[in-house]
Motif scaffolding. Structure first.
Motif, PDB file in Angstrom:
ATOM      1  N   ILE A 119      -3.470   4.848  -2.619  1.00  0.00           N
ATOM      2  CA  ILE A 119      -4.389   5.874  -2.131  1.00  0.00           C
ATOM      3  C   ILE A 119      -3.880   7.235  -2.593  1.00  0.00           C
ATOM      4  CG2 ILE A 119      -5.450   6.893  -0.086  1.00  0.00           C
ATOM      5  CD1 ILE A 119      -4.810   4.100   1.289  1.00  0.00           C
ATOM      6  N   ALA A 120      -4.670   7.875  -3.444  1.00  0.00           N
ATOM      7  CA  ALA A 120      -4.290   9.164  -4.018  1.00  0.00           C
ATOM      8  C   ALA A 120      -5.178  10.232  -3.412  1.00  0.00           C
ATOM      9  CB  ALA A 120      -4.466   9.125  -5.537  1.00  0.00           C
ATOM     10  N   THR A 121      -4.573  11.213  -2.759  1.00  0.00           N
ATOM     11  CA  THR A 121      -5.416  12.260  -2.183  1.00  0.00           C
ATOM     12  C   THR A 121      -5.355  13.519  -3.036  1.00  0.00           C
ATOM     13  OG1 THR A 121      -3.973  13.568  -0.705  1.00  0.00           O
ATOM     14  CG2 THR A 121      -4.646  11.384   0.088  1.00  0.00           C
ATOM     15  N   CYS A 122      -6.466  14.236  -3.000  1.00  0.00           N
ATOM     16  CA  CYS A 122      -6.534  15.516  -3.715  1.00  0.00           C
ATOM     17  C   CYS A 122      -7.553  16.374  -2.972  1.00  0.00           C
ATOM     18  CB  CYS A 122      -6.960  15.296  -5.167  1.00  0.00           C
ATOM     19  SG  CYS A 122      -8.548  14.477  -5.328  1.00  0.00           S
ATOM     20  N   ARG A 123      -7.553  17.672  -3.307  1.00  0.00           N
ATOM     21  CA  ARG A 123      -8.466  18.547  -2.578  1.00  0.00           C
ATOM     22  C   ARG A 123      -9.911  18.373  -3.026  1.00  0.00           C
ATOM     23  NH1 ARG A 123      -5.428  24.221  -1.612  1.00  0.00           N
ATOM     24  NH2 ARG A 123      -4.337  23.887  -3.578  1.00  0.00           N
ATOM     25  N   SER A 141       0.823  -1.206   0.000  1.00  0.00           N
ATOM     26  CA  SER A 141       0.000   0.000   0.000  1.00  0.00           C
ATOM     27  C   SER A 141       0.858   1.257   0.000  1.00  0.00           C
ATOM     28  CB  SER A 141      -0.925   0.000   1.216  1.00  0.00           C
ATOM     29  OG  SER A 141      -0.146  -0.124   2.384  1.00  0.00           O
ATOM     30  N   VAL A 142       0.389   2.231  -0.783  1.00  0.00           N
ATOM     31  CA  VAL A 142       1.102   3.504  -0.927  1.00  0.00           C
ATOM     32  C   VAL A 142       0.069   4.618  -0.841  1.00  0.00           C
ATOM     33  CG1 VAL A 142       2.541   4.913  -2.472  1.00  0.00           C
ATOM     34  CG2 VAL A 142       2.786   2.426  -2.502  1.00  0.00           C
ATOM     35  N   LEU A 143       0.395   5.666  -0.084  1.00  0.00           N
ATOM     36  CA  LEU A 143      -0.472   6.838  -0.028  1.00  0.00           C
ATOM     37  C   LEU A 143       0.338   8.052  -0.478  1.00  0.00           C
ATOM     38  CD1 LEU A 143      -2.928   7.783   2.831  1.00  0.00           C
ATOM     39  CD2 LEU A 143      -1.532   9.533   1.753  1.00  0.00           C
ATOM     40  N   VAL A 144      -0.234   8.811  -1.418  1.00  0.00           N
ATOM     41  CA  VAL A 144       0.439  10.015  -1.922  1.00  0.00           C
ATOM     42  C   VAL A 144      -0.499  11.201  -1.728  1.00  0.00           C
ATOM     43  CG1 VAL A 144       1.601  11.094  -3.894  1.00  0.00           C
ATOM     44  CG2 VAL A 144       1.504   8.585  -3.745  1.00  0.00           C
ATOM     45  N   THR A 145      -0.011  12.288  -1.126  1.00  0.00           N
ATOM     46  CA  THR A 145      -0.843  13.490  -0.994  1.00  0.00           C
ATOM     47  C   THR A 145      -0.616  14.411  -2.201  1.00  0.00           C
ATOM     48  OG1 THR A 145       0.849  14.732   0.250  1.00  0.00           O
ATOM     49  CG2 THR A 145      -0.709  13.434   1.542  1.00  0.00           C
ATOM     50  N   LEU A 153      -8.505  15.349   0.613  1.00  0.00           N
ATOM     51  CA  LEU A 153      -7.796  15.890   1.772  1.00  0.00           C
ATOM     52  C   LEU A 153      -7.153  17.216   1.399  1.00  0.00           C
ATOM     53  CD1 LEU A 153      -6.762  15.355   4.726  1.00  0.00           C
ATOM     54  CD2 LEU A 153      -4.664  14.486   3.689  1.00  0.00           C
ATOM     55  N   ASP A 154      -7.606  18.273   2.073  1.00  0.00           N
ATOM     56  CA  ASP A 154      -6.835  19.515   2.050  1.00  0.00           C
ATOM     57  C   ASP A 154      -5.897  19.385   3.241  1.00  0.00           C
ATOM     58  OD1 ASP A 154      -5.855  22.120   2.639  1.00  0.00           O
ATOM     59  OD2 ASP A 154      -7.482  22.977   1.448  1.00  0.00           O
ATOM     60  N   VAL A 155      -4.603  19.359   2.984  1.00  0.00           N
ATOM     61  CA  VAL A 155      -3.674  19.020   4.076  1.00  0.00           C
ATOM     62  C   VAL A 155      -3.657  20.066   5.190  1.00  0.00           C
ATOM     63  CG1 VAL A 155      -2.199  17.504   2.656  1.00  0.00           C
ATOM     64  CG2 VAL A 155      -1.617  19.954   2.875  1.00  0.00           C
ATOM     65  N   ARG A 156      -4.296  21.223   4.970  1.00  0.00           N
ATOM     66  CA  ARG A 156      -4.373  22.229   6.051  1.00  0.00           C
ATOM     67  C   ARG A 156      -5.521  21.938   7.011  1.00  0.00           C
ATOM     68  NH1 ARG A 156      -4.982  27.045   1.915  1.00  0.00           N
ATOM     69  NH2 ARG A 156      -6.523  25.488   1.308  1.00  0.00           N
ATOM     70  N   ASP A 157      -6.384  20.973   6.667  1.00  0.00           N
ATOM     71  CA  ASP A 157      -7.525  20.642   7.542  1.00  0.00           C
ATOM     72  C   ASP A 157      -7.081  19.650   8.617  1.00  0.00           C
ATOM     73  OD1 ASP A 157      -9.123  22.296   6.085  1.00  0.00           O
ATOM     74  OD2 ASP A 157     -10.060  20.689   4.899  1.00  0.00           O
ATOM     75  N   PHE A 158      -6.284  20.146   9.544  1.00  0.00           N
ATOM     76  CA  PHE A 158      -5.695  19.246  10.549  1.00  0.00           C
ATOM     77  C   PHE A 158      -6.766  18.527  11.380  1.00  0.00           C
ATOM     78  CE2 PHE A 158      -2.643  22.808   9.943  1.00  0.00           C
ATOM     79  CZ  PHE A 158      -1.728  22.100   9.188  1.00  0.00           C
TER      80      PHE A 158
END
Ligand code: NDP
Length: 247
Positions: free
Chosen positions: A32-36, A3-7, A59-64
């Motif tokens: 797992i590919a994340t995008c806003r 498994s690989v996750l990329v932001t 995922l917006d990476v600023r949404d902690f």
């Protein structure tokens, strides 16, 4: 690696990583590919429609505050095998950041996305990375067990800074390098490797059209680095061609 996750996979290097990983001889079981915004990520949607191992998560990476809920979604995908590879790739840079022009908002935004997000996302996903490492005790440390790749930049190198300026970007990537080092020390006992990776100067929206490297060349190198890393690389910063970068 299972498994690989990329932001930050909507475009640029993140999208390139997903394109390459689905074409691997043994592609990850879960990518797992994340995008806003999944709705706006047409290229990713296309890839996911052709590859059922690709999972798109917003995922917006600023949404902690969303990180705990996000890690539960990741767990529902990877299950008891845990997460082998975390690519903290999403990043921002801004223009007009010489000392006379730089704004505090630019500094804050760069630190949020380029430094704080990789640290806090790593914290949120640590149990899943640890699980993957513990599941594979006989395998060498690295992508077969668990690894965190923090996408850094040569512009974050203190030793190689001869041009000045670029306060938000340079400072946030330097700080990311320090976080990479601390994480590598903290997670050594858990069998989780942590490295910084400079993709080279790459033709993307951020790198611009004058960049010497295309996305494919950079990604081919990055995936080779990932394949070859071992304990001796822990905590270091490397280029796409495997060379160690001076801090
Ligand atoms: P791009 O500008 O082409 O892409 C940036 C990606 O990050 C986009 O997918 C963008 O999403 C995402 N992103 C930005 N802000 C956020 C956020 N708040 N939450 C989630 N995702 C976000 O850049 P590159 O692909 O070139 O850069 C990728 C990484 O490589 C960055 O960390 C960058 O610093 C690093 N790097 C790049 C170099 C280059 O020459 N290109 C050189 C050295 C390092 P969206 O589309 O929604 O905006």
């Amino acid at each position: 690696m299972k498994s690989v996750l990329v932001t930050g996979c909507n475009r640029g290097i993140g999208l390139g990583l997903i394109r390459h990983l689905v074409r691997e001889k043994n592609p990850p079981a879960h990518l797992i590919a994340t995008c806003r915004s999944v709705e706006k990520a047409k290229d990713l949607q296309q890839i996911a429609s052709e590859n059922n191992n690709v999972h798109l998560l917003e995922l917006d990476v600023r949404d902690f505050d969303q990180y705990d809920a996000f890690s539960k979604k990741v767990e529902s995908i990877v299950g008891q095998d845990g997460l082998n590879v975390l690519f903290n790739n999403a990043g921002v840079s801004s223009k007009f950041t010489r000392i006379q022009l730089v704004k505090h908002e630019q500094m804050l935004e760069a630190f949020k996305v380029n430094t704080i997000a990789p640290v806090m996302l790593t914290k949120a996903l640590f149990p899943l990375l640890k699980r993957a490492s513990e599941k594979n005790p006989s395998k060498p440390v690295g992508a077969e067990r668990a690894i965190i790749v923090n996408t850094t930049s040569v512009l974050g190198s203190i030793a190689l800074n001869s041009d000045g300026g670029l306060y938000p970007y340079r400072c946030s990537k330097s700080a990311l390098n320090m976080a990479t080092k601390s994480l590598s020390v903290d997670f050594q006992k858990d069998g989780i490797l942590v490295i910084g990776l400079h993709p080279g100067w790459v033709k993307t929206d951020m790198g611009g059209s004058k960049a010497p490297l295309d996305v494919d060349t950079s990604i081919t190198g990055i995936l080779q680095v990932l394949e070859n890393v071992n304990e001796s690389h822990n905590g270091g910063v490397y280029q796409h061609d495997g060379q160690r970068l001076e801090w």
